[in-house]
Design a protein around this motif. Structure first.
Motif, PDB file in Angstrom:
ATOM      1  N   ASP A  55     -26.699   9.200 -23.115  1.00 31.22           N
ATOM      2  CA  ASP A  55     -26.758   8.585 -23.436  1.00 31.22           C
ATOM      3  C   ASP A  55     -27.326   8.390 -21.997  1.00 31.22           C
ATOM      4  OD1 ASP A  55     -27.186   8.947 -25.917  1.00 31.22           O
ATOM      5  OD2 ASP A  55     -25.886   7.350 -26.498  1.00 31.22           O
ATOM      6  N   TYR A  56     -28.766   7.451 -21.898  1.00 32.00           N
ATOM      7  CA  TYR A  56     -29.369   6.668 -20.338  1.00 32.00           C
ATOM      8  C   TYR A  56     -29.348   5.604 -20.820  1.00 32.00           C
ATOM      9  CZ  TYR A  56     -29.418  11.069 -18.419  1.00 32.00           C
ATOM     10  OH  TYR A  56     -29.205  12.524 -18.326  1.00 32.00           O
ATOM     11  N   GLU A  57     -29.058   4.091 -20.246  1.00 31.37           N
ATOM     12  CA  GLU A  57     -29.038   2.336 -20.136  1.00 31.37           C
ATOM     13  C   GLU A  57     -30.360   2.514 -19.713  1.00 31.37           C
ATOM     14  OE1 GLU A  57     -27.494  -2.006 -19.266  1.00 31.37           O
ATOM     15  OE2 GLU A  57     -25.644   0.638 -20.290  1.00 31.37           O
ATOM     16  N   VAL A  58     -30.912   1.727 -20.030  1.00 33.88           N
ATOM     17  CA  VAL A  58     -32.529   1.526 -19.145  1.00 33.88           C
ATOM     18  C   VAL A  58     -32.900   0.235 -19.482  1.00 33.88           C
ATOM     19  CG1 VAL A  58     -34.959   1.901 -19.107  1.00 33.88           C
ATOM     20  CG2 VAL A  58     -33.591   4.135 -20.068  1.00 33.88           C
ATOM     21  N   THR A  59     -33.059  -0.917 -18.263  1.00 36.53           N
ATOM     22  CA  THR A  59     -33.122  -2.210 -18.226  1.00 36.53           C
ATOM     23  C   THR A  59     -34.312  -1.929 -17.575  1.00 36.53           C
ATOM     24  OG1 THR A  59     -31.120  -2.512 -17.940  1.00 36.53           O
ATOM     25  CG2 THR A  59     -32.468  -4.725 -17.492  1.00 36.53           C
ATOM     26  N   VAL A  60     -36.299  -3.188 -18.045  1.00 37.41           N
ATOM     27  CA  VAL A  60     -36.969  -2.782 -17.448  1.00 37.41           C
ATOM     28  C   VAL A  60     -37.499  -4.271 -17.496  1.00 37.41           C
ATOM     29  CG1 VAL A  60     -39.476  -2.189 -17.725  1.00 37.41           C
ATOM     30  CG2 VAL A  60     -37.494  -0.292 -18.808  1.00 37.41           C
ATOM     31  N   SER A  61     -37.823  -4.653 -16.307  1.00 34.11           N
ATOM     32  CA  SER A  61     -37.991  -6.371 -15.864  1.00 34.11           C
ATOM     33  C   SER A  61     -39.306  -6.687 -15.153  1.00 34.11           C
ATOM     34  CB  SER A  61     -36.529  -6.889 -15.166  1.00 34.11           C
ATOM     35  OG  SER A  61     -36.342  -6.397 -14.318  1.00 34.11           O
ATOM     36  N   LYS A  62     -39.328  -7.217 -15.576  1.00 33.63           N
ATOM     37  CA  LYS A  62     -40.868  -8.179 -13.939  1.00 33.63           C
ATOM     38  C   LYS A  62     -40.882  -9.292 -14.149  1.00 33.63           C
ATOM     39  CE  LYS A  62     -45.372  -7.730 -13.051  1.00 33.63           C
ATOM     40  NZ  LYS A  62     -46.992  -6.764 -13.298  1.00 33.63           N
ATOM     41  N   GLU A  63     -41.203 -10.162 -13.601  1.00 33.25           N
ATOM     42  CA  GLU A  63     -40.924 -11.959 -13.230  1.00 33.25           C
ATOM     43  C   GLU A  63     -42.966 -12.274 -13.910  1.00 33.25           C
ATOM     44  OE1 GLU A  63     -41.753 -14.397  -9.823  1.00 33.25           O
ATOM     45  OE2 GLU A  63     -41.051 -13.212  -9.320  1.00 33.25           O
ATOM     46  N   GLY A  64     -41.372 -12.864 -14.818  1.00 33.19           N
ATOM     47  CA  GLY A  64     -42.903 -13.906 -15.416  1.00 33.19           C
ATOM     48  C   GLY A  64     -42.800 -12.917 -17.662  1.00 33.19           C
ATOM     49  N   TYR A  65     -41.644 -12.014 -17.299  1.00 35.86           N
ATOM     50  CA  TYR A  65     -41.375 -11.505 -18.696  1.00 35.86           C
ATOM     51  C   TYR A  65     -39.940 -11.223 -19.025  1.00 35.86           C
ATOM     52  CZ  TYR A  65     -46.472 -10.172 -18.013  1.00 35.86           C
ATOM     53  OH  TYR A  65     -48.219 -10.338 -17.046  1.00 35.86           O
ATOM     54  N   GLY A  66     -40.058 -11.283 -20.742  1.00 33.54           N
ATOM     55  CA  GLY A  66     -38.730 -10.890 -20.625  1.00 33.54           C
ATOM     56  C   GLY A  66     -38.102  -9.677 -20.875  1.00 33.54           C
ATOM     57  N   GLU A 113     -42.461   4.610 -23.185  1.00 31.24           N
ATOM     58  CA  GLU A 113     -43.425   3.443 -22.677  1.00 31.24           C
ATOM     59  C   GLU A 113     -42.536   2.542 -23.309  1.00 31.24           C
ATOM     60  OE1 GLU A 113     -47.852   3.277 -23.774  1.00 31.24           O
ATOM     61  OE2 GLU A 113     -47.980   1.510 -22.928  1.00 31.24           O
ATOM     62  N   PHE A 114     -42.248   0.792 -22.053  1.00 33.42           N
ATOM     63  CA  PHE A 114     -42.518  -0.279 -22.702  1.00 33.42           C
ATOM     64  C   PHE A 114     -43.650  -1.705 -22.421  1.00 33.42           C
ATOM     65  CE2 PHE A 114     -38.777   2.443 -21.181  1.00 33.42           C
ATOM     66  CZ  PHE A 114     -37.921   2.368 -22.230  1.00 33.42           C
ATOM     67  N   VAL A 115     -43.011  -2.105 -23.858  1.00 26.81           N
ATOM     68  CA  VAL A 115     -44.127  -3.582 -23.479  1.00 26.81           C
ATOM     69  C   VAL A 115     -43.100  -4.722 -23.526  1.00 26.81           C
ATOM     70  CG1 VAL A 115     -45.802  -4.547 -24.937  1.00 26.81           C
ATOM     71  CG2 VAL A 115     -45.222  -2.208 -25.088  1.00 26.81           C
ATOM     72  N   LEU A 116     -43.828  -5.563 -22.256  1.00 28.70           N
ATOM     73  CA  LEU A 116     -42.994  -6.546 -21.667  1.00 28.70           C
ATOM     74  C   LEU A 116     -43.793  -7.671 -22.609  1.00 28.70           C
ATOM     75  CD1 LEU A 116     -41.857  -5.113 -18.329  1.00 28.70           C
ATOM     76  CD2 LEU A 116     -40.859  -4.626 -19.920  1.00 28.70           C
ATOM     77  N   LYS A 117     -42.713  -8.180 -23.089  1.00 32.88           N
ATOM     78  CA  LYS A 117     -43.404  -9.581 -23.729  1.00 32.88           C
ATOM     79  C   LYS A 117     -43.172 -10.923 -21.990  1.00 32.88           C
ATOM     80  CE  LYS A 117     -42.645  -9.108 -28.320  1.00 32.88           C
ATOM     81  NZ  LYS A 117     -41.913  -9.608 -29.346  1.00 32.88           N
ATOM     82  N   LYS A 118     -44.158 -11.735 -22.654  1.00 35.39           N
ATOM     83  CA  LYS A 118     -44.124 -13.288 -21.797  1.00 35.39           C
ATOM     84  C   LYS A 118     -43.119 -13.687 -21.825  1.00 35.39           C
ATOM     85  CE  LYS A 118     -48.394 -13.326 -19.147  1.00 35.39           C
ATOM     86  NZ  LYS A 118     -48.572 -13.798 -17.762  1.00 35.39           N
ATOM     87  N   SER A 119     -42.784 -14.370 -20.751  1.00 34.70           N
ATOM     88  CA  SER A 119     -41.293 -15.229 -20.598  1.00 34.70           C
ATOM     89  C   SER A 119     -41.910 -16.289 -20.762  1.00 34.70           C
ATOM     90  CB  SER A 119     -40.596 -15.265 -19.757  1.00 34.70           C
ATOM     91  OG  SER A 119     -39.804 -15.891 -19.451  1.00 34.70           O
ATOM     92  N   SER A 120     -41.196 -16.439 -21.926  1.00 38.30           N
ATOM     93  CA  SER A 120     -41.278 -18.224 -22.598  1.00 38.30           C
ATOM     94  C   SER A 120     -40.045 -19.771 -22.297  1.00 38.30           C
ATOM     95  CB  SER A 120     -41.381 -18.325 -23.969  1.00 38.30           C
ATOM     96  OG  SER A 120     -39.736 -18.049 -24.666  1.00 38.30           O
ATOM     97  N   THR A 121     -39.691 -19.263 -21.082  1.00 34.06           N
ATOM     98  CA  THR A 121     -39.067 -19.948 -20.304  1.00 34.06           C
ATOM     99  C   THR A 121     -39.352 -21.317 -20.002  1.00 34.06           C
ATOM    100  OG1 THR A 121     -37.303 -18.463 -19.509  1.00 34.06           O
ATOM    101  CG2 THR A 121     -37.164 -20.526 -18.455  1.00 34.06           C
ATOM    102  N   VAL A 122     -39.178 -22.181 -20.728  1.00 32.32           N
ATOM    103  CA  VAL A 122     -39.595 -23.638 -19.516  1.00 32.32           C
ATOM    104  C   VAL A 122     -38.702 -24.701 -18.787  1.00 32.32           C
ATOM    105  CG1 VAL A 122     -40.351 -25.671 -19.861  1.00 32.32           C
ATOM    106  CG2 VAL A 122     -41.435 -23.981 -21.795  1.00 32.32           C
ATOM    107  N   THR A 123     -39.763 -24.673 -17.506  1.00 29.12           N
ATOM    108  CA  THR A 123     -38.794 -25.485 -16.565  1.00 29.12           C
ATOM    109  C   THR A 123     -39.029 -26.928 -16.931  1.00 29.12           C
ATOM    110  OG1 THR A 123     -38.840 -23.518 -15.648  1.00 29.12           O
ATOM    111  CG2 THR A 123     -37.726 -25.308 -14.263  1.00 29.12           C
ATOM    112  N   ALA A 124     -38.237 -27.390 -16.687  1.00 26.13           N
ATOM    113  CA  ALA A 124     -38.061 -28.925 -16.565  1.00 26.13           C
ATOM    114  C   ALA A 124     -37.574 -29.947 -15.426  1.00 26.13           C
ATOM    115  CB  ALA A 124     -37.376 -29.811 -17.647  1.00 26.13           C
ATOM    116  N   ARG A 125     -38.687 -30.683 -14.272  1.00 25.15           N
ATOM    117  CA  ARG A 125     -37.772 -31.351 -13.339  1.00 25.15           C
ATOM    118  C   ARG A 125     -38.466 -33.138 -13.584  1.00 25.15           C
ATOM    119  NH1 ARG A 125     -42.411 -31.695 -11.187  1.00 25.15           N
ATOM    120  NH2 ARG A 125     -43.865 -29.950  -9.445  1.00 25.15           N
TER     121      ARG A 125
END
Length: 134
Positions: A55-66, A113-125
């Motif tokens: 088994d291999y543990e795969v992590t796929v990431s991109k800024e702005g996506y989950g 193939e991995f489908v990334l979803k847009k991140s729903s993180t909201v930043t408040a200031r």
């Protein structure tokens, strides 16, 4: 001479069983880490050897996506390699160890193939006392 021929046959039948799996993402350009090591940016290739079902543990990431975490397993039988090892075990005297090697001929699928979803993180200031921007 017989030893030389046996060594040549052994080398041929047990040559490296290296393969590649293609890692894709939507959207492309995501970082791919496998077992904690950076493999590349999608689309990219992952080089691996046949196994008994590793088994291999795969992590796929991109800024702005989950980030996506997924385990992939070597499950498909590499028939060509298995047949070479079984044949070598029959041809080479004392080749029963090679026949056991036929158990270690599992491989990954050709691509993932991995489908990334847009991140729903909201930043408040706070802009000023009492006003907030979201």
């Amino acid at each position: 001479m017989l030893k030389l021929v046996a060594a040549a046959l052994l080398t041929f039948f047990t040559s490296a069983c290296a393969h590649q799996a293609v890692i894709l993402s939507d959207p492309p350009g995501a970082r791919v880490m496998i077992d904690g090591k950076l493999v590349g940016v999608t689309p990219c290739n992952f080089d691996y050897n046949n196994s008994a079902g590793e088994d291999y543990e795969v992590t796929v990431s991109k800024e702005g996506y989950g980030t996506v975490h997924h385990d992939i397993a070597a499950v498909e039988v590499d028939r060509a390699t298995r047949n070479k090892l079984l044949t070598a075990g029959l041809i080479i005297p004392g080749g029963s160890a090679l026949m056991l090697g036929a158990l270690f001929t599992k491989k990954l699928r050709d691509n993932y193939e991995f489908v990334l979803k847009k991140s729903s993180t909201v930043t408040a200031r706070a802009e000023s006392a009492g006003e907030k921007t979201f």
